[in-house]
Scaffold this active site. Sequence first.
Site, PDB file in Angstrom:
ATOM      1  N   LYS A 116     -60.163  58.472  54.286  1.00  0.00           N
ATOM      2  CA  LYS A 116     -60.640  57.793  53.081  1.00  0.00           C
ATOM      3  C   LYS A 116     -59.631  56.753  52.596  1.00  0.00           C
ATOM      4  O   LYS A 116     -60.005  55.669  52.174  1.00  0.00           O
ATOM      5  CB  LYS A 116     -60.974  58.797  51.972  1.00  0.00           C
ATOM      6  CG  LYS A 116     -62.215  59.611  52.330  1.00  0.00           C
ATOM      7  CD  LYS A 116     -62.820  60.387  51.175  1.00  0.00           C
ATOM      8  CE  LYS A 116     -64.121  61.048  51.679  1.00  0.00           C
ATOM      9  NZ  LYS A 116     -64.798  61.882  50.732  1.00  0.00           N
ATOM     10  N   LYS A 203     -69.803  60.576  61.353  1.00  0.00           N
ATOM     11  CA  LYS A 203     -70.644  61.610  60.748  1.00  0.00           C
ATOM     12  C   LYS A 203     -71.579  61.014  59.684  1.00  0.00           C
ATOM     13  O   LYS A 203     -71.253  59.996  59.074  1.00  0.00           O
ATOM     14  CB  LYS A 203     -69.797  62.738  60.163  1.00  0.00           C
ATOM     15  CG  LYS A 203     -69.323  62.543  58.753  1.00  0.00           C
ATOM     16  CD  LYS A 203     -68.700  63.828  58.226  1.00  0.00           C
ATOM     17  CE  LYS A 203     -68.386  63.693  56.746  1.00  0.00           C
ATOM     18  NZ  LYS A 203     -69.524  63.916  55.854  1.00  0.00           N
ATOM     19  N   LYS A 206     -73.065  61.153  52.633  1.00  0.00           N
ATOM     20  CA  LYS A 206     -73.824  60.614  51.508  1.00  0.00           C
ATOM     21  C   LYS A 206     -73.148  59.395  50.903  1.00  0.00           C
ATOM     22  O   LYS A 206     -73.786  58.596  50.243  1.00  0.00           O
ATOM     23  CB  LYS A 206     -74.124  61.694  50.468  1.00  0.00           C
ATOM     24  CG  LYS A 206     -72.950  62.326  49.797  1.00  0.00           C
ATOM     25  CD  LYS A 206     -73.461  63.299  48.747  1.00  0.00           C
ATOM     26  CE  LYS A 206     -72.774  64.633  48.788  1.00  0.00           C
ATOM     27  NZ  LYS A 206     -71.318  64.576  48.601  1.00  0.00           N
TER      28      LYS A 206
HETATM   29  P1  ATP Z   1     -68.963  62.328  50.993  1.00  0.00           P
HETATM   30  O1  ATP Z   1     -69.254  61.154  51.870  1.00  0.00           O
HETATM   31  O2  ATP Z   1     -69.039  62.045  49.533  1.00  0.00           O
HETATM   32  O3  ATP Z   1     -67.725  63.083  51.391  1.00  0.00           O
HETATM   33  P2  ATP Z   1     -70.552  64.271  52.379  1.00  0.00           P
HETATM   34  O4  ATP Z   1     -71.900  63.925  52.903  1.00  0.00           O
HETATM   35  O5  ATP Z   1     -69.427  64.397  53.353  1.00  0.00           O
HETATM   36  O6  ATP Z   1     -70.229  63.279  51.215  1.00  0.00           O
HETATM   37  P3  ATP Z   1     -69.646  66.605  50.896  1.00  0.00           P
HETATM   38  O7  ATP Z   1     -70.034  66.787  49.459  1.00  0.00           O
HETATM   39  O8  ATP Z   1     -68.266  66.134  51.212  1.00  0.00           O
HETATM   40  O9  ATP Z   1     -70.738  65.637  51.586  1.00  0.00           O
HETATM   41  O10 ATP Z   1     -69.911  67.957  51.650  1.00  0.00           O
HETATM   42  C1  ATP Z   1     -70.941  68.867  51.280  1.00  0.00           C
HETATM   43  C2  ATP Z   1     -71.173  69.842  52.395  1.00  0.00           C
HETATM   44  O11 ATP Z   1     -71.904  69.181  53.448  1.00  0.00           O
HETATM   45  C3  ATP Z   1     -69.890  70.355  53.031  1.00  0.00           C
HETATM   46  O12 ATP Z   1     -70.068  71.717  53.359  1.00  0.00           O
HETATM   47  C4  ATP Z   1     -69.748  69.532  54.287  1.00  0.00           C
HETATM   48  O13 ATP Z   1     -69.012  70.200  55.284  1.00  0.00           O
HETATM   49  C5  ATP Z   1     -71.215  69.354  54.680  1.00  0.00           C
HETATM   50  N1  ATP Z   1     -71.377  68.125  55.470  1.00  0.00           N
HETATM   51  C6  ATP Z   1     -71.052  66.877  55.079  1.00  0.00           C
HETATM   52  N2  ATP Z   1     -71.344  65.989  56.058  1.00  0.00           N
HETATM   53  C7  ATP Z   1     -71.854  66.720  57.087  1.00  0.00           C
HETATM   54  C8  ATP Z   1     -72.348  66.382  58.374  1.00  0.00           C
HETATM   55  N3  ATP Z   1     -72.361  65.121  58.794  1.00  0.00           N
HETATM   56  N4  ATP Z   1     -72.818  67.368  59.174  1.00  0.00           N
HETATM   57  C9  ATP Z   1     -72.811  68.666  58.750  1.00  0.00           C
HETATM   58  N5  ATP Z   1     -72.342  69.053  57.542  1.00  0.00           N
HETATM   59  C10 ATP Z   1     -71.879  68.100  56.710  1.00  0.00           C
HETATM   60 MG    MG Z   2     -67.408  64.829  52.645  1.00  0.00          MG
END
Ligand code: ATP
Ligand code: MG
Length: 333
Positions: A116, A203, A206
């Site tokens: 990040k 990956k 969001k």
């Molecule tokens: P950000 O980009 O804000 O970090 P994010 O999509 O990574 O958002 P988080 O809130 O960080 O989401 O994570 C929420 C949950 O979703 C965590 O348990 C994380 O491990 C899971 N997660 C996030 N991205 C993935 C992915 N690409 N595949 C599987 N699990 C995921």
């Molecule tokens: Mg994340």
Amino acid sequence: MQNSEKKTLLSGITATGKLTLANYIGAIKNMVKLQEEYNNYIFIADLHALTLPIDPKQLSKNKKDIFALYIACGIDPKKSVLFFQSDVIQHGLMNWLILTNTTIGELSRMTQFKDKSAKIKTANGMETIPTGILMYPTLMVGDILLYNADIIPVGIDQKQHVELTRNLAIRLNNKFNTTYKIPEPYIPEVGAKIMSLTDPSKKMSKSDTNPKSAIYLLDDPEDAYKKILKAVTDSEGKIYLSDEKPGIKNLLTIYSALNDISLQESAEKFKNSNYGEFKNAVAQCVKEFLIKIQDKYKNALNQIETLSKEGAKKASEVAQINLDMLLKGIGLR
Ligand code: ATP
Ligand code: MG
């Protein structure tokens, strides 16, 4: 109150944006699966959402949407304590107690911090890295220790932070005679890392700025259908499982997770299909899944106020007990 015969599960999702299908497959699906077996603490990590600048109106909408989506995806507020992190004020104090037991070195070694902060450096051409992205893992350590959780259902990207929690639980127990449990990450067999639809080497996130890269749980189901049809794959035209074919593997993973079958079963089912037929089948099941979720989401929105108050009250009671243990150990009580 907690059932002392059951182990404790904790999991949260940051309110940084709209929930994606990856958040469902990587995390929420397991929370739902495990909610009978554990004492569950499921929260919306709204304090974590402050690690990077965020528009207040957007934050307020995100957090409510996540609450309602948890319910829509199958989290049952009767079986799980469901709450907003910022409603349980113990999280802030716990974070400080933990932060003062870490080093800058160990926090700056976290992969998510490196990723990040590297993006921010490139974007601005200078160092304006918010302190929040360095320190957010300690907030997460506190989240886990406040409920003395045994297991943490997460995607693979959060494994390192659970490892940090393990180290800190051991450190605090040794230094201050506390009895924090050493938590285990619970990573799904299928779908621990769902990839971006536009770049299957990254990956799905969001916070990705390209909305075509992700399926959002509140996407118009027809738009989601189209995003899957346009997902980047390869030009070979054959469907089989291989790390050399990340786009196809990703779609097979999504199909498997939504149908509760293994990756091998999905690959077998589509081995004679062409890419068009295969993508249509995946797109159709994603569309049906979204329609089902969104229907329940609308009903859940009206229940947030009451349910979140109840959840915060139950969560605070347990959080205070586990906070007191550390305050006492440190000499503050
Ligand atoms: P950000 O980009 O804000 O970090 P994010 O999509 O990574 O958002 P988080 O809130 O960080 O989401 O994570 C929420 C949950 O979703 C965590 O348990 C994380 O491990 C899971 N997660 C996030 N991205 C993935 C992915 N690409 N595949 C599987 N699990 C995921
Ligand atoms: Mg994340």
